[in-house]
Design a protein around this motif. Structure first.
Motif, PDB file in Angstrom:
ATOM      1  N   SER A  97      41.112  15.910 114.018  1.00  0.00           N
ATOM      2  CA  SER A  97      40.271  14.972 113.282  1.00  0.00           C
ATOM      3  C   SER A  97      39.887  15.540 111.921  1.00  0.00           C
ATOM      4  O   SER A  97      39.504  16.707 111.801  1.00  0.00           O
ATOM      5  N   ASP A  98      39.959  14.703 110.900  1.00  0.00           N
ATOM      6  CA  ASP A  98      39.560  15.117 109.561  1.00  0.00           C
ATOM      7  C   ASP A  98      38.069  15.411 109.477  1.00  0.00           C
ATOM      8  O   ASP A  98      37.626  16.183 108.618  1.00  0.00           O
ATOM      9  N   CYS A  99      37.285  14.841 110.384  1.00  0.00           N
ATOM     10  CA  CYS A  99      35.829  14.985 110.318  1.00  0.00           C
ATOM     11  C   CYS A  99      35.303  16.236 111.016  1.00  0.00           C
ATOM     12  O   CYS A  99      34.114  16.567 110.870  1.00  0.00           O
ATOM     13  N   GLU A 100      36.144  16.936 111.756  1.00  0.00           N
ATOM     14  CA  GLU A 100      35.666  18.117 112.475  1.00  0.00           C
ATOM     15  C   GLU A 100      35.211  19.225 111.525  1.00  0.00           C
ATOM     16  O   GLU A 100      34.409  20.088 111.883  1.00  0.00           O
ATOM     17  N   VAL A 101      35.717  19.207 110.287  1.00  0.00           N
ATOM     18  CA  VAL A 101      35.329  20.246 109.327  1.00  0.00           C
ATOM     19  C   VAL A 101      33.823  20.251 109.079  1.00  0.00           C
ATOM     20  O   VAL A 101      33.248  21.288 108.711  1.00  0.00           O
ATOM     21  N   ILE A 102      33.156  19.123 109.289  1.00  0.00           N
ATOM     22  CA  ILE A 102      31.723  19.032 108.998  1.00  0.00           C
ATOM     23  C   ILE A 102      30.928  20.023 109.839  1.00  0.00           C
ATOM     24  O   ILE A 102      30.030  20.708 109.327  1.00  0.00           O
ATOM     25  N   ALA A 103      31.252  20.124 111.123  1.00  0.00           N
ATOM     26  CA  ALA A 103      30.528  21.049 111.999  1.00  0.00           C
ATOM     27  C   ALA A 103      30.689  22.488 111.537  1.00  0.00           C
ATOM     28  O   ALA A 103      29.719  23.264 111.511  1.00  0.00           O
ATOM     29  N   HIS A 104      31.886  22.866 111.141  1.00  0.00           N
ATOM     30  CA  HIS A 104      32.153  24.254 110.752  1.00  0.00           C
ATOM     31  C   HIS A 104      31.624  24.564 109.350  1.00  0.00           C
ATOM     32  O   HIS A 104      31.184  25.689 109.077  1.00  0.00           O
ATOM     33  N   LEU A 105      31.659  23.586 108.461  1.00  0.00           N
ATOM     34  CA  LEU A 105      31.068  23.786 107.135  1.00  0.00           C
ATOM     35  C   LEU A 105      29.566  24.033 107.249  1.00  0.00           C
ATOM     36  O   LEU A 105      28.999  24.856 106.513  1.00  0.00           O
ATOM     37  N   TYR A 106      28.918  23.331 108.174  1.00  0.00           N
ATOM     38  CA  TYR A 106      27.485  23.544 108.381  1.00  0.00           C
ATOM     39  C   TYR A 106      27.219  24.963 108.870  1.00  0.00           C
ATOM     40  O   TYR A 106      26.247  25.607 108.435  1.00  0.00           O
ATOM     41  N   GLU A 107      28.068  25.468 109.751  1.00  0.00           N
ATOM     42  CA  GLU A 107      27.907  26.850 110.222  1.00  0.00           C
ATOM     43  C   GLU A 107      27.979  27.840 109.065  1.00  0.00           C
ATOM     44  O   GLU A 107      27.252  28.835 109.035  1.00  0.00           O
ATOM     45  N   GLU A 108      28.866  27.568 108.113  1.00  0.00           N
ATOM     46  CA  GLU A 108      29.080  28.490 107.007  1.00  0.00           C
ATOM     47  C   GLU A 108      28.041  28.341 105.891  1.00  0.00           C
ATOM     48  O   GLU A 108      27.633  29.325 105.283  1.00  0.00           O
ATOM     49  N   HIS A 109      27.636  27.118 105.617  1.00  0.00           N
ATOM     50  CA  HIS A 109      26.843  26.868 104.408  1.00  0.00           C
ATOM     51  C   HIS A 109      25.484  26.226 104.675  1.00  0.00           C
ATOM     52  O   HIS A 109      24.761  25.934 103.709  1.00  0.00           O
ATOM     53  N   GLY A 110      25.133  25.987 105.924  1.00  0.00           N
ATOM     54  CA  GLY A 110      23.882  25.288 106.181  1.00  0.00           C
ATOM     55  C   GLY A 110      23.938  23.871 105.642  1.00  0.00           C
ATOM     56  O   GLY A 110      24.973  23.207 105.724  1.00  0.00           O
ATOM     57  N   GLU A 111      22.845  23.411 105.060  1.00  0.00           N
ATOM     58  CA  GLU A 111      22.780  22.036 104.570  1.00  0.00           C
ATOM     59  C   GLU A 111      23.473  21.840 103.219  1.00  0.00           C
ATOM     60  O   GLU A 111      23.600  20.705 102.754  1.00  0.00           O
TER      61      GLU A 111
END
Length: 490
Positions: A97-111
């Motif tokens: 899914s193209d949208c799965e990156v959102i969960a991992h970006l949050y882990e790396e960068h917070g909000e």
């Protein structure tokens, strides 16, 4: 486009509450007929109705990080997800899914990652480690989103109002380009492009740069794992979308899967201007063209459903949504799940006929800025909800972030309508695609004057609506008057 519904901090984690959230989520099933999902953590619920465009086999939602401590429900498309995955190489992805990156970006960068997303989206992300959450909406508001508050202090977020109106004490439009953070306790704007402050830009007009920016915007939107096509009215905007798609389709993954023959779709009353113009453009481009006709009575019969799905009584929106609503049902019946459309061009380039009256470039620029900022209430709402009513996704390349930045940086003097210089409305866009050696479109199509969508489908559609409204108002007025007299007597 999918449908999302989140209920957060409702102080009720009973089975009865879960059943209620599921019941409300089902009101959004038209947006996502392919699958549904629910994740509950204590008194927080994230539900999803899926329209599968990317990774239909395994991309069901909600989506998670590796240990499932981050939960996300998303409506949208992230066009740069492959580049973002490459930057997140230390993470393990569960789906395509193209949208799965959102969960991992949050882990790396917070909000602070929202501006890294190139696409359109509305999402809710729950961090179960501290029970905090964020919600965000794309820059222009291509995807719809609403936020409400329950009497118990709970926060409700939904793709459509019908998921909120029965259970919220108050609800409102979730503003485009904003992030809502439970930690901060409110909204903050994440989208702050140079044009947003409405300072008059001064960059000289570069036709080739504008053309390349639009081509890039269209190519991004060819990302699909399902059959797709283009909406083609025969006007400038939809014709350019179709022309650019035809020119670049052959080298895409979509072409390898579905072939290089582009399907185009048009709707109108019998003999309408759009049907005639669209057929001419389709023949020129060599698309597999499908035209659908409707009658004024067909449109009138559909209005109640159109109002239910668009969730507005705005007359202009309803009259334009109705043909699109009828066409979307036909398109979906052919097995197509995604279409590319031409919304947004008139707002960016001053394409409406009243822009002839702009007294100077400053007033023209301010008006285009205001029109873009309001798109989420009108054309974006129409295009999204009229198509999503039948589980069809509409993509709008004119509202690509990078393209808007390019177009809105042009000195607005070039957008001024100047008959003395041969400049009609949207001249800068027309000129950018006026290629003598490899024409995108015939000259008379490239310089065709604008028709409103609701006029182009057939002028008698507007006349028929007016007659229907007048007839019903005259019928209802005596009843309303008598009822008011009765109330006074009581």
């Amino acid at each position: 486009m999918c449908g999302i519904l989140a209920v957060l901090g409702c102080a009720d984690d009973t089975q009865g509450k879960r059943v209620r959230v599921l019941e409300l989520s089902r009101r959004l099933k038209h947006r996502g007929p392919d699958w549904s999902g629910m994740h509950q953590v204590g008194d927080c619920y994230l539900s999803h109705q899926r329209l599968a465009i990317i990774d239909p086999a395994s991309g069901d939602q909600p989506l998670y990080n590796e240990d499932k401590s981050i939960v996300v429900t998303v409506n949208g498309e992230i066009y740069n997800h492959e580049q973002l995955r490459a930057q997140l190489s230390s993470h393990t992805f569960r789906t395509g899914s193209d949208c799965e990156v959102i969960a991992h970006l949050y882990e790396e960068h917070g909000e602070n990652f929202i501006d890294m997303l190139d696409g359109v989206f509305s999402f809710v992300l729950l961090d179960t480690r501290d029970n905090s959450f964020i919600a965000a909406r794309d820059a222009i508001g291509v995807t719809p989103l609403y936020i409400g508050w329950g009497i118990d202090g709970s926060v409700w977020i939904s793709s459509e109002m019908k998921g909120l109106n029965d259970d919220c004490e108050h609800f409102e439009i979730f503003p485009p380009g904003h992030l809502y953070s439970s930690k901060q306790g409110g909204f903050k704007r994440w989208y702050n492009p140079p044009w947003f402050s409405e300072v008059i830009p001064s960059v000289p007009y570069d036709p080739l740069a504008l053309r390349k920016a639009f081509e890039k915007a269209v190519i991004k939107r060819l990302m699909t794992d399902v059959p797709f096509g283009v909406l083609l009215s025969g006007g400038l905007d939809s014709s350019l979308v179709a022309a650019v798609t035809v020119r670049h389709l052959a080298g895409t993954k979509a072409a390898k899967r579905w072939g290089t023959k582009l399907h185009s779709f048009c709707v109108g009353l019998e003999g309408s201007p759009d049907l005639k113009a669209a057929k001419e453009v389709a023949n020129y481009l060599g698309t597999m063209h499908h035209e659908f006709t409707f009658t004024v009575q067909d449109g009138i019969d559909a209005i109640e459903d159109v109002i239910y799905h668009t969730e507005t009584y705005d007359v202009t929106t309803i009259r334009a949504s109705t043909p699109m609503f009828l066409m979307s049902r036909k398109i979906k019946s052919l097995g197509v799940k995604m279409v590319i459309s031409g919304e947004g061009s008139d707002e960016i380039f001053g394409g409406y006929l009243y822009f002839h009256k702009a007294p100077n470039k400053e007033e023209l620029h301010h008006e285009t800025c205001q029109k873009i900022k309001a798109l989420h209430q009108y054309d974006c709402l129409r295009a999204n909800k009229a198509t999503s009513a039948w589980g069809l996704e509409a993509r709008v390349p004119f509202l690509d972030k990078e393209f808007i930045n390019e177009a809105m940086s042009i000195d607005p003097e070039w957008k001024m309508i100047r008959p003395d210089l041969g400049r009609i409305e949207k001249w800068v866009l027309r000129k950018a695609f006026d290629d003598e050696e490899q024409p995108f479109l015939p000259k008379h199509i490239l310089y065709r004057q604008k028709e409103q969508f609701s006029d182009g489908v057939g002028y008698s559609w507007i006349d028929g609506l007016k007659a229907h409204a007048e007839s019903n108002v005259k019928t209802l007025l005596p009843l309303m008057f008598n009822t008011s007299l009765l109330c006074v007597k009581l």
